[in-house]
Every structure is written in structure tokens, then in C-alpha cells.
Design a protein around this motif. Structure first.
Motif, PDB file in Angstrom:
ATOM      1  N   LEU A  53      33.523 -24.713   7.699  1.00  0.00           N
ATOM      2  CA  LEU A  53      32.237 -24.171   8.274  1.00  0.00           C
ATOM      3  C   LEU A  53      31.909 -22.867   8.719  1.00  0.00           C
ATOM      4  N   ILE A  54      31.110 -22.432   7.365  1.00  0.00           N
ATOM      5  CA  ILE A  54      31.016 -21.188   7.406  1.00  0.00           C
ATOM      6  C   ILE A  54      28.947 -20.597   8.001  1.00  0.00           C
TER       7      ILE A  54
ATOM      8  N   ASN B  15      30.674  -8.771   9.876  1.00  0.00           N
ATOM      9  CA  ASN B  15      29.043  -9.328   8.669  1.00  0.00           C
ATOM     10  C   ASN B  15      29.425 -10.584   8.043  1.00  0.00           C
ATOM     11  N   LEU B  16      29.485 -10.688   8.359  1.00  0.00           N
ATOM     12  CA  LEU B  16      28.895 -12.246   7.855  1.00  0.00           C
ATOM     13  C   LEU B  16      27.638 -12.687   8.407  1.00  0.00           C
ATOM     14  N   HIS B  17      27.508 -13.285   6.566  1.00  0.00           N
ATOM     15  CA  HIS B  17      25.917 -13.520   6.361  1.00  0.00           C
ATOM     16  C   HIS B  17      25.776 -15.095   5.863  1.00  0.00           C
ATOM     17  N   ALA B  18      27.180 -15.340   5.044  1.00  0.00           N
ATOM     18  CA  ALA B  18      27.371 -16.517   4.065  1.00  0.00           C
ATOM     19  C   ALA B  18      26.483 -17.878   5.281  1.00  0.00           C
ATOM     20  N   LYS B  19      26.051 -18.703   4.444  1.00  0.00           N
ATOM     21  CA  LYS B  19      26.556 -20.004   5.460  1.00  0.00           C
ATOM     22  C   LYS B  19      26.994 -21.064   4.297  1.00  0.00           C
ATOM     23  N   CYS B  20      27.671 -21.893   4.605  1.00  0.00           N
ATOM     24  CA  CYS B  20      28.582 -22.312   3.466  1.00  0.00           C
ATOM     25  C   CYS B  20      28.654 -23.426   4.061  1.00  0.00           C
ATOM     26  N   TYR B  21      29.173 -24.801   3.956  1.00  0.00           N
ATOM     27  CA  TYR B  21      30.294 -26.569   4.273  1.00  0.00           C
ATOM     28  C   TYR B  21      30.689 -26.793   4.222  1.00  0.00           C
TER      29      TYR B  21
ATOM     30  N   ILE C 271      25.860 -25.145   0.476  1.00  0.00           N
ATOM     31  CA  ILE C 271      25.243 -23.507   0.162  1.00  0.00           C
ATOM     32  C   ILE C 271      23.686 -23.757   0.789  1.00  0.00           C
ATOM     33  N   SER C 272      23.408 -22.523   1.478  1.00  0.00           N
ATOM     34  CA  SER C 272      21.719 -23.355   2.004  1.00  0.00           C
ATOM     35  C   SER C 272      21.234 -21.994   3.095  1.00  0.00           C
ATOM     36  N   SER C 273      20.514 -21.502   3.181  1.00  0.00           N
ATOM     37  CA  SER C 273      20.146 -21.292   4.262  1.00  0.00           C
ATOM     38  C   SER C 273      20.202 -21.625   5.327  1.00  0.00           C
ATOM     39  N   LEU C 274      20.071 -22.350   6.030  1.00  0.00           N
ATOM     40  CA  LEU C 274      20.071 -23.711   7.419  1.00  0.00           C
ATOM     41  C   LEU C 274      21.172 -22.712   8.129  1.00  0.00           C
TER      42      LEU C 274
END
Length: 233
Positions: free
Chosen positions: A27-28, A82-88, A96-99
Motif C-alpha cells: 500500500l503506497i 517526497n512521496l506523491h504516488a498512490k498505488c495498491y 493506480i489511483s488519485s485516491l
């Protein structure tokens, strides 16, 4: 073929992805903030001894959540600057999502995402998984602690059992003529500690100078440092 997800679909697929993980779960998300449903799902994965990695860039956990997270043996957390990725990701597919993770089950925002099946899009899944593993590698695995000020210094017996050359935060602070909170703030400024929820976590830089995180059922969580620790004031 990748499947487009709107807000409700993203929430649904994310829950299913967590529930169906049988080997691994990554979960990122920039924000580490967990609602009751996420905690329930992670508790189930922990009982099943599923390897869970959570990578985040900012923690908004409350003290009771920190204590809860510390009890999960198979859930590991890593901090990524500096994490901005959203990936599960699980072993079957990925989202891969904006959530953000903390927005799970909320419907106030308009979100978009895609679900990628390992069977249908193996190359895209592999590229996504490889990038997730890279993010994990460049992240610092941390053990979250609630030590704000180390309310009470560990007993003399406990300190003797730790090391003759290392002292608790409050002891070193007193030796330097500082208040404990002032000492901890200075350690944070120098990069030896980082703010983690309501407390601090030891950084690689802090470990390099000999800092150690300790936990004890009787005395709680605290840090110890070399007796010779000097700080630039």
C-alpha cells in the motif's frame, strides 16, 4: 485490459484487493491515516501472516492507532520522502489511483483510477510492481514510537542492562544542561529523529551516531544515546 475506476469503483476494488491478498500486499500512499475498515482488513491479513508493506510520506495517526499498528507483526511501515504516488498491489493485480489511503470509503472527492490485472496485463503489472519495489528500497523502514518526551527515565537497573555507555534521552539531556523536549527537538533538527504521528522515530542518521529504540512492557518506549553525545547548539 486495464479497467477504469470512478470514485465508488476505486473504493470497491481497493477493499477487494486488500481482502483477497494471500501472499503479499503493498500500500503506497502519501498519507498514513487509517479508518476502522482498513484496520479491520489489515488485522485479518496479520492473522493470516500475509506480508504487508505500507509506504507513506506523512503520518496522521493518533496515539491509539500507533499502539494498534505496533501490535501487527506482519505489517511493516516505510517512510519515503517526497512521496506523491498512490498505488495498491497484491499478487493478483494493482490499482493506480488519485485516491489517498486515508480517503478510502469516503465519497466527498471525485477520484479516478485504473485496475490492472496480472493475468490480463502482465507487462504493465510487472512494471508497476517493479516500481513499487524500487520505492520500498529507497524508503526508510521505521518502527513508530510514541515517545514524545520519555515521561519517566528508565530505572537504573534497566539502564545497566542496556549499556554502560548509553543513556536515555532524559539522562543525556540533563548531562547537556537541556530539558528533555529541547534535546529531542534538537535531535529532530539535526536529522537524528523524525516526527512520526504524535511522537518520534529514529532515522538512519540517528542510528549512525549510536541511537537505539528500546521498548519495555514496564517502562514503555524510549531512545538511548551514547553518553558522549554532543550537539551543536
Amino acid at each position: 485490459m486495464a479497467k477504469f475506476l470512478n470514485t465508488s469503483a476505486t473504493n470497491y476494488y481497493l477493499e477487494e484487493l486488500i481482502k483477497n491478498a494471500s501472499e503479499r500486499l503493498i500500500l503506497i500512499s502519501p498519507f498514513l491515516k487509517l479508518n476502522d475498515r482498513i484496520k479491520e482488513l489489515l488485522e485479518d491479513k496479520d492473522r493470516l501472516k500475509i506480508d504487508v508493506r505500507i509506504v507513506y510520506g506523512k503520518s496522521e495517526l493518533q496515539p491509539e492507532e500507533i499502539n494498534w499498528l505496533k501490535e501487527l507483526q506482519f505489517v511493516r511501515t516505510s517512510f519515503c520522502k517526497n512521496l506523491h504516488a498512490k498505488c495498491y498491489i497484491n499478487e493478483q493485480g494493482c490499482i493506480i489511483s488519485s485516491l489517498n489511503l486515508y480517503e478510502f470509503s469516503q465519497v466527498n472527492n471525485n477520484e479516478m483510477g485504473v485496475y490492472i490485472s496480472r493475468d490480463d496485463d502482465s507487462e504493465v503489472y510487472r512494471d508497476t510492481y517493479d516500481e513499487a519495489k524500487r520505492i520500498i528500497r529507497i524508503s526508510d523502514e521505521v518502527r513508530i514510537t510514541l515517545e514524545k518526551v520519555a515521561p519517566e527515565a528508565p530505572s537504573k537497573e534497566q539502564e545497566k542492562s542496556e549499556s554502560n555507555t548509553k543513556l536515555s534521552s532524559s539522562k543525556v539531556a540533563k548531562k547537556l544542561g537541556m530539558k528533555t523536549q529541547e534535546f529531542l527537538n534538537k535531535l529532530r533538527e539535526l536529522g537524528y529523529l523524525e516526527v512520526m504521528g504524535e511522537g518520534y522515530a529514529l532515522t538512519d542518521k540517528g542510528r549512525a551516531i549510536g541511537g537505539e529504540f528500546k521498548t519495555n512492557k514496564r517502562f514503555g518506549d524510549y531512545f538511548i544515546w551514547p553518553e558522549s553525545t554532543e550537539l551543536d547548539k
